[in-house]
Design an enzyme around this catalytic site. Structure first.
Site, short mmCIF file in Angstrom:
data_model
loop_
_atom_site.label_atom_id
_atom_site.label_comp_id
_atom_site.label_asym_id
_atom_site.label_seq_id
_atom_site.Cartn_x
_atom_site.Cartn_y
_atom_site.Cartn_z
CE LYS A 125 -2.57 1.48 3.66
NZ LYS A 125 -2.66 3.05 3.76
CG ASP A 147 -5.25 4.46 1.47
OD1 ASP A 147 -6.38 4.77 1.00
OD2 ASP A 147 -4.89 4.23 2.53
CE LYS A 171 -8.17 6.51 3.85
NZ LYS A 171 -6.90 6.20 3.91
CG HIS A 206 -14.33 13.41 -0.92
ND1 HIS A 206 -14.86 13.44 0.31
CD2 HIS A 206 -15.49 13.96 -1.43
CE1 HIS A 206 -16.02 13.94 0.78
NE2 HIS A 206 -16.50 14.10 -0.77
CG ASP A 207 -12.24 17.00 -6.40
OD1 ASP A 207 -13.07 17.87 -6.88
OD2 ASP A 207 -11.03 17.66 -6.33
CB THR A 249 -11.02 4.02 12.50
OG1 THR A 249 -9.77 4.39 11.82
CG2 THR A 249 -11.52 2.83 11.80
NE ARG A 280 1.60 1.77 13.51
CZ ARG A 280 0.71 2.45 13.98
NH1 ARG A 280 1.09 3.24 15.08
NH2 ARG A 280 -0.53 2.39 13.86
O1 C5P Z 1 1.01 0.42 11.36
P1 C5P Z 1 -0.48 -0.25 11.04
O2 C5P Z 1 -0.94 -1.52 10.70
O3 C5P Z 1 -1.62 0.55 11.98
O4 C5P Z 1 -0.98 0.46 9.65
C1 C5P Z 1 -2.36 0.42 9.29
C2 C5P Z 1 -2.31 1.14 7.85
O5 C5P Z 1 -3.61 1.24 7.40
C3 C5P Z 1 -1.80 2.48 7.91
O6 C5P Z 1 -1.36 2.92 6.60
C4 C5P Z 1 -3.04 3.39 8.11
O7 C5P Z 1 -3.12 4.62 7.58
C5 C5P Z 1 -4.18 2.66 7.53
N1 C5P Z 1 -5.46 2.76 8.01
C6 C5P Z 1 -5.72 2.47 9.37
N2 C5P Z 1 -6.91 2.50 9.92
C7 C5P Z 1 -7.96 2.99 9.01
C8 C5P Z 1 -7.66 3.40 7.73
C9 C5P Z 1 -6.41 3.07 7.16
O8 C5P Z 1 -4.99 2.15 10.18
N3 C5P Z 1 -9.36 3.17 9.40
#
Ligand code: C5P
Length: 234
Positions: A32, A59, A61, A63-64, A123, A214
């Site tokens: 991603k 990713d 996102k 929106h337009d 979220t 992570r």
């Molecule tokens: O490091 P981690 O596993 O938390 O990364 C999750 C990825 O998913 C990040 O790129 C974050 O921006 C994305 N993301 C998220 N929660 C969402 C939408 C996207 O953690 N609701």
């Protein structure tokens, strides 16, 4: 089973992204690329990741207005991405324009159309934040409303949080692909993700793809972490 792990390349430079991607590519399904890396590294980063043989989830996102989103989606298809995101709150005309543009541009370029994914409610927004911008203060209801709109507008997939998977699976057609971040294995340090599932739990609940950042890139050995997650799914 195909490998459903999408590694979030949440790093600031192309060099860091490519080093990480090269290391873990054999153990994952796709990568991603989000706003930070795309803005810093430019569109070339997509081709460089594609050269590793992996899929790319762009990713940004979108929106337009429908015309602008359709053109952005067309440009993304020409960059050869396999998934991309648009905000469902952009409305049905925008969603339909995004999907049509993906299909048409893919046909013109001789490619498979990318999966255009609707993003429902971020979220980071709670009930009071939703009320502030004029939405339903019940987050679950707003998610279901936008998920329904996304699917009725012709999109074939959605991004959702782990704890929304079961509720969405109850009313969405089986063929709708659910892509889920918020995945934790239990082995990593605590961080800002609060409502999480393990990779196995998320797939069992009905997710098709897992976005993992992570737990892989911040692990002492990212390749070993990715391999362990893939093994846990088999
Ligand atoms: O490091 P981690 O596993 O938390 O990364 C999750 C990825 O998913 C990040 O790129 C974050 O921006 C994305 N993301 C998220 N929660 C969402 C939408 C996207 O953690 N609701």
């Amino acid at each position: 089973m195909r490998n459903p792990i999408i590694v979030a390349l949440d790093v600031p430079t192309a060099e860091q992204a490519l080093a990480l991607a090269r290391d873990v590519a054999p153990a994952v399904g796709a990568f991603k690329i989000g706003g930070e890396l795309f803005t810093a590294a430019g569109p070339d980063i997509i081709q460089r990741v594609r050269e590793l043989g992996a899929g790319v989830f762009l990713d940004l996102k979108y929106h337009d207005i429908p015309n602008t989103v359709a053109k952005a989606v067309a440009a993304a298809v020409r960059l050869d991405v396999q998934m991309l995101t648009v905000h469902a709150s952009g409305g049905s005309a925008m969603l339909r324009a995004a999907e049509e543009s993906a299909q048409q541009t893919a046909a013109q370029s001789g490619r498979h159309p990318p999966l255009v994914l609707g993003v429902t409610v971020l979220t980071s927004l709670d009930g009071s934040a939703l009320a502030e911008i004029g939405g339903d203060a019940n987050v679950g209801r707003q998610v279901e409303r936008l998920a329904g709109l996304t699917v009725r507008s012709g999109l074939r997939g959605l991004v959702c949080s782990p704890l929304e998977i079961v509720a969405l699976r109850q009313f969405l057609p089986d063929k709708v692909q659910l892509v889920t971040p918020g995945i934790r294995t239990g082995a990593e340090q605590a961080d800002d993700q609060k409502r999480t599932l393990t990779p196995r739990e998320a797939i069992a609940a009905g997710a098709n793809w897992l976005v993992i950042g992570r737990p892989i890139y911040a692990a002492p050995n990212p390749r070993a972490a990715a391999e362990a997650i893939w093994k846990s799914l088999n």
